[in-house]
Design a protein around this motif. Sequence first.
Motif, mmCIF file in Angstrom:
data_model
loop_
_atom_site.group_PDB
_atom_site.id
_atom_site.type_symbol
_atom_site.label_atom_id
_atom_site.label_comp_id
_atom_site.label_asym_id
_atom_site.label_seq_id
_atom_site.Cartn_x
_atom_site.Cartn_y
_atom_site.Cartn_z
ATOM 1 N N LEU A 1 -5.629 4.121 6.771
ATOM 2 C CA LEU A 1 -5.008 2.817 6.511
ATOM 3 C C LEU A 1 -3.533 2.790 6.896
ATOM 4 N N ARG B 1 -9.490 3.001 -1.071
ATOM 5 C CA ARG B 1 -8.964 4.086 -0.243
ATOM 6 C C ARG B 1 -7.464 4.267 -0.475
ATOM 7 N N ALA C 1 0.832 -1.209 0.000
ATOM 8 C CA ALA C 1 0.000 0.000 0.000
ATOM 9 C C ALA C 1 0.866 1.258 0.000
ATOM 10 N N GLN D 1 -10.801 -1.025 1.056
ATOM 11 C CA GLN D 1 -9.449 -0.609 1.440
ATOM 12 C C GLN D 1 -8.604 -0.298 0.214
ATOM 13 N N LYS D 2 -8.764 -1.138 -0.803
ATOM 14 C CA LYS D 2 -8.005 -0.898 -2.027
ATOM 15 C C LYS D 2 -8.356 0.463 -2.610
ATOM 16 N N TRP E 1 -2.058 -0.460 7.589
ATOM 17 C CA TRP E 1 -2.051 -1.418 6.481
ATOM 18 C C TRP E 1 -0.960 -1.101 5.461
ATOM 19 N N LEU F 1 -5.899 -6.738 0.904
ATOM 20 C CA LEU F 1 -6.824 -5.676 1.308
ATOM 21 C C LEU F 1 -8.208 -5.967 0.750
ATOM 22 N N SER F 2 -9.243 -5.452 1.443
ATOM 23 C CA SER F 2 -10.600 -5.577 0.915
ATOM 24 C C SER F 2 -10.793 -4.551 -0.192
ATOM 25 N N THR G 1 -19.611 -0.247 1.564
ATOM 26 C CA THR G 1 -18.260 0.210 1.245
ATOM 27 C C THR G 1 -18.312 1.438 0.357
#
Lengths: 409, 232
Positions: B131, B149, B100, B146-147, B134, B142-143, B176
């Motif tokens: 994040l 973001r 990330a 999350q990706k 992460w 990542l979900s 989401t």
Amino acid sequence: MFNIERWKEIFQSIQKNKLRTILSGTTVSLGILIFIVLFGLGEGLKNSYSDLFLRQANNVLFLYPGKTTKPYGGFKTNRRIEFDNSDISDIRNNFSDRIELINPTIRYGDLIRYKLESYDFSIIAVSPSNQYIEGNVLMKGRYINEKDINNKSKVVVIGRIVARDIFKTEEPIGKFINIGSRTYKVVGVFQDLDGDNQESFLYIPYTTRQQILMGSDKVGNISLTFDEKLGGSGALKLENEIKTFLKKKKSIDPSDPSGIRTRNVADELDRSMQFAGALQIIVAFVGIGTLIAGIIGISNIMVFIVKERTKELGVRKALGAKPSEIIKMILTESIFITSISGFLGMALGITFLNTVDKGLQDYFITRPEVGLSTAFFATIVLIIFGVIAGYIPAKRAAKIKPIVALNDE
Amino acid sequence: MIEINKLHKSYDMGSSSLHVLKGINFCVDDGELVAIMGSSGSGKSTLLNILGMLDSADNGTYDLDKIRIENLDENTAAEYRNKFLGFVFQSFNLINYKNALENVALPLYYQGIPRKVRQKTALSFLEKVGLKDWAAHLPSELSGGQKQRVAIARALASKPKVLLADEPTGALDSNTSIEVMALIQQINNEGKTILVVTHEHDIAKMCKRIVHLKDGIIVEDKKIKQNILKNV
């Protein structure tokens, strides 16, 4: 070229894409490895071949007397021709500009005895020149010399096999053996790289033999060496001139193929070197083929790599990577991988050849080796082609509109 | 901030050509949050690609922050994209072998910023999208939310003038989607100009203005009462 940030990017890409790296690296390594091993084995084959033929002096001409097959100058057909001492001096005088050594030989068989045992070996009466012409290497003592010829000495030089069979562990030099009814002193032992057969002879001075034959001036065969600078065609010319000269002297029909026969080692050597040359061409062909296969392999992989990365390249472009940046990245990566694995393959190939060096002599391969310059050249060729193979798809990828690249799945 | 005038774009489809944008006039002020709506084939993605300098127009003018964008060569386009624009894609488009933090730092690499600074900046943006913990994870860990973001953090990292989001919630479930839109609203409230292409009315209503495209022309352009989301 050297930009630490780019190198960090590249190292990351190499590290995180191990399969890709191993795939392309292995192709290059394998290409170079196979090239070097094949080339080395080919060289080894060639070495064996030339060793086989180059051990003997190769500027040698043999003259053999035969029987005539045509009547000529008042003589009947089927006349036996013999050489004698005058032929030796005539040849020496008439061709002194081109001839170096001349060696009359008389081969015969006789009973050989030492103590209570008797043995069966060929005896050849020769001149000192025989040593060079036959490629005999002295192990002990001395060879027949000019003094022996002049004094008609009763001395004998024996082959390694003869010495082993007759004297076992005894020291042969200075011992006396009987040949026929006469006693000869052993003055030398020789070996011959051409094998056991060549080491089973006993050499005595030819003048000694002639004296035993009641002062005969006959000789059996004549071998002679000529100036190496003559080359193949010069040697052939000399061969024909001597033949013509002797035929005339001995009243043989010039067109008679059989009165005097000759054998020219240079001529044989020419033919064997042609064979060795053909071998080299085959080896070069196989080597180049391997290299081309390697080039095609690395090209395919580069195309695949760029294709696989199209989307990533699109992302990079959307984030502000310039086309030149994309090309540099792909190229540096490909140069890096091909160089490292190319030189790795080269080192492995050379190590392999060095390891098997002695083990392959049974397979007619001697000193398999590749010149360092050849190895470097091949490696660099592969690297250059790897770069070209990487450049073309990289350039194409750099040109793709980011929007197209992004939509690539 | 963005001013476009009589923008035309058509694509060659072999023998015929497809006229996608038929004279678009359109202005965006500083700090706006605009939804570009329309069914598929209406030309909304093409418009966004032209705004993003991923594609070029056939006719008309485009000014970005008073800079005329025309006849760009690849290098200048790359430079402008890097300096002026941040992209958020439907399919995230993260580089899968970079974690990330490295993904967020990538636009800064193309600005020639040293590694240490890059990582520090990237980390602060990851923190902004929540994040930070992460940072060392790969996209595959990542979900979806999350990706996206991370992708938003990456788009912001180069401090662009405009954020362009192409269906940013298209691949996300509704919860989401709301998270991501809340983040976009938050960034907008901090003053960033943002354009969102979407075909979902819910999403469009979370913006401050809706531009409706149909068959290559703007049929409707209105300010709306924004559906303000609670910060999640």
